[in-house]
Design a protein around this motif. Structure first.
Motif, short mmCIF file in Angstrom:
data_model
loop_
_atom_site.label_atom_id
_atom_site.label_comp_id
_atom_site.label_asym_id
_atom_site.label_seq_id
_atom_site.Cartn_x
_atom_site.Cartn_y
_atom_site.Cartn_z
N ASP A 23 8.49 10.83 -6.04
CA ASP A 23 8.83 12.18 -6.49
C ASP A 23 8.70 13.19 -5.36
OD1 ASP A 23 9.30 11.23 -9.02
OD2 ASP A 23 7.33 11.80 -9.82
N ARG A 24 7.68 13.00 -4.53
CA ARG A 24 7.46 13.93 -3.41
C ARG A 24 8.50 13.75 -2.31
NH1 ARG A 24 1.79 14.87 -0.09
NH2 ARG A 24 2.69 15.94 1.71
N MET A 25 8.91 12.53 -2.06
CA MET A 25 9.77 12.26 -0.91
C MET A 25 11.26 12.31 -1.23
SD MET A 25 7.50 11.98 1.32
CE MET A 25 8.56 11.58 2.70
N ARG A 26 11.61 12.40 -2.50
CA ARG A 26 13.02 12.28 -2.89
C ARG A 26 13.92 13.26 -2.15
NH1 ARG A 26 12.03 11.82 -7.85
NH2 ARG A 26 12.07 9.54 -7.86
N ARG A 157 -8.28 7.70 10.59
CA ARG A 157 -9.12 8.23 9.51
C ARG A 157 -8.86 7.43 8.25
NH1 ARG A 157 -6.80 11.54 5.66
NH2 ARG A 157 -4.60 12.09 6.00
N LEU A 158 -9.85 7.39 7.40
CA LEU A 158 -9.73 6.70 6.13
C LEU A 158 -9.20 7.68 5.08
CD1 LEU A 158 -10.24 4.19 4.37
CD2 LEU A 158 -12.54 5.09 3.94
N LYS A 159 -8.11 7.32 4.43
CA LYS A 159 -7.52 8.15 3.38
C LYS A 159 -7.94 7.57 2.03
CE LYS A 159 -3.14 10.25 2.00
NZ LYS A 159 -1.73 10.47 2.42
N THR A 160 -8.65 8.35 1.25
CA THR A 160 -9.17 7.86 -0.03
C THR A 160 -8.48 8.47 -1.24
OG1 THR A 160 -10.90 9.57 -0.02
CG2 THR A 160 -11.45 7.43 0.97
N ARG A 161 -7.61 9.44 -1.00
CA ARG A 161 -6.89 10.07 -2.10
C ARG A 161 -5.57 10.63 -1.59
NH1 ARG A 161 -8.47 10.81 -7.05
NH2 ARG A 161 -10.56 10.18 -6.43
N GLY A 162 -4.54 10.54 -2.39
CA GLY A 162 -3.26 11.06 -1.94
C GLY A 162 -2.25 11.14 -3.06
N TYR A 163 -1.10 11.75 -2.76
CA TYR A 163 0.09 11.78 -3.61
C TYR A 163 -0.22 11.75 -5.11
CZ TYR A 163 1.44 10.20 0.99
OH TYR A 163 1.55 10.07 2.34
N GLY A 164 -0.33 12.94 -5.66
CA GLY A 164 -0.65 13.06 -7.07
C GLY A 164 -2.12 12.95 -7.39
N GLY A 165 -2.97 12.92 -6.35
CA GLY A 165 -4.41 12.83 -6.55
C GLY A 165 -4.91 11.45 -6.87
N HIS A 166 -4.06 10.44 -6.69
CA HIS A 166 -4.46 9.07 -7.00
C HIS A 166 -5.38 8.50 -5.91
CE1 HIS A 166 -1.67 8.90 -10.33
NE2 HIS A 166 -0.71 9.34 -9.55
N PRO A 167 -6.26 7.58 -6.27
CA PRO A 167 -7.14 6.98 -5.25
C PRO A 167 -6.35 6.08 -4.31
CG PRO A 167 -7.41 5.88 -7.37
CD PRO A 167 -6.53 7.08 -7.63
N MET A 168 -6.73 6.12 -3.03
CA MET A 168 -6.17 5.25 -2.01
C MET A 168 -7.32 4.74 -1.15
SD MET A 168 -2.73 7.32 -0.78
CE MET A 168 -1.93 5.85 -0.12
#
Length: 214
Positions: A23-26, A157-168
């Motif tokens: 949705d973000r990249m469309r 860096r470690l990414k632990t959350r992204g795109y829509g607030g979902h855990p990563m």
């Protein structure tokens, strides 16, 4: 870091965020004139080399794959995340997408006329980059162009959350163009050009163009 561990974490993370990311990249390329210009240059290089199938490796939801098709490139997408591939097939049902990893790229030798890794190297640890570039070199035809897009910097860096607030749970690796260029030369590529983007941002980007040596 164990390879199976980071690959698994990357796959699960992007399975989790796939719909929000799509949705973000469309429409993202619509606001990026320099990236569109870089993709147009890449398309011209592919056409100039005789054309043929082009692999978008780490294609995500397929928006760049589809844009290349608009430029007349016979592009198909490969991604580690099965859910990303499902989304790509949903959004672009006429295009070819398949699940695969750039660390073990399942493409025949000299089978593609061009190869693109558009901000998909950012999760590959340094020790795995030579393996990835070896697969890129093997899959490309002699003289075929390669385009890389990536974050510029000297840290991870470690990414632990992204795109829509979902855990990563993924590491994001920033690299200097000259570092990747040197690794490409070691892998048998000729580096032809690079461009820097968003120089005033905290994390600039870069695009690098290379070609498999004949």
């Amino acid at each position: 870091m164990n390879e199976d561990h980071w690959l698994r974490d990357t796959r699960i993370s992007y399975d989790t965020v796939a719909i929000s990311y799509a949705d973000r990249m469309r429409e993202a390329l619509a606001g990026e004139p320099y990236l569109r210009a870089a993709l147009a240059v890449f398309a011209d290089l592919v056409h100039g080399a005789g054309g043929g199938p082009v692999a978008d490796v780490g294609c995500g939801p397929g928006h760049v794959t589809a844009y290349l098709r608009e430029l007349g490139v016979d592009a198909f997408g490969v991604d580690l995340s099965p859910t990303m591939i499902d989304v790509a097939r949903r959004d672009h049902p006429r295009l070819r997408f398949e699940v695969g990893s750039m660390t073990d790229l399942d493409l025949p030798e000299a089978s593609v006329a061009g190869l693109l890794a558009f901000w998909s190297l950012i999760h590959i640890p340094d020790e795995a980059v030579p393996t990835v570039f070896g697969h890129f070199h093997r899959a490309l035809r002699p003289g075929g162009p390669l385009m890389l897009g990536f974050h510029v910097g000297d840290e991870s860096r470690l990414k632990t959350r992204g795109y829509g607030g979902h855990p990563m749970n993924v590491h994001v690796h920033r690299r200097r163009p000259e570092q990747l260029a040197a690794r490409l030369v070691d892998a048998g590529f000729t580096v032809e050009a690079h461009m820097l983007l968003d120089l005033d941002e905290s994390v600039p980007g870069a695009v690098l163009f290379a070609r498999r040596q004949s």
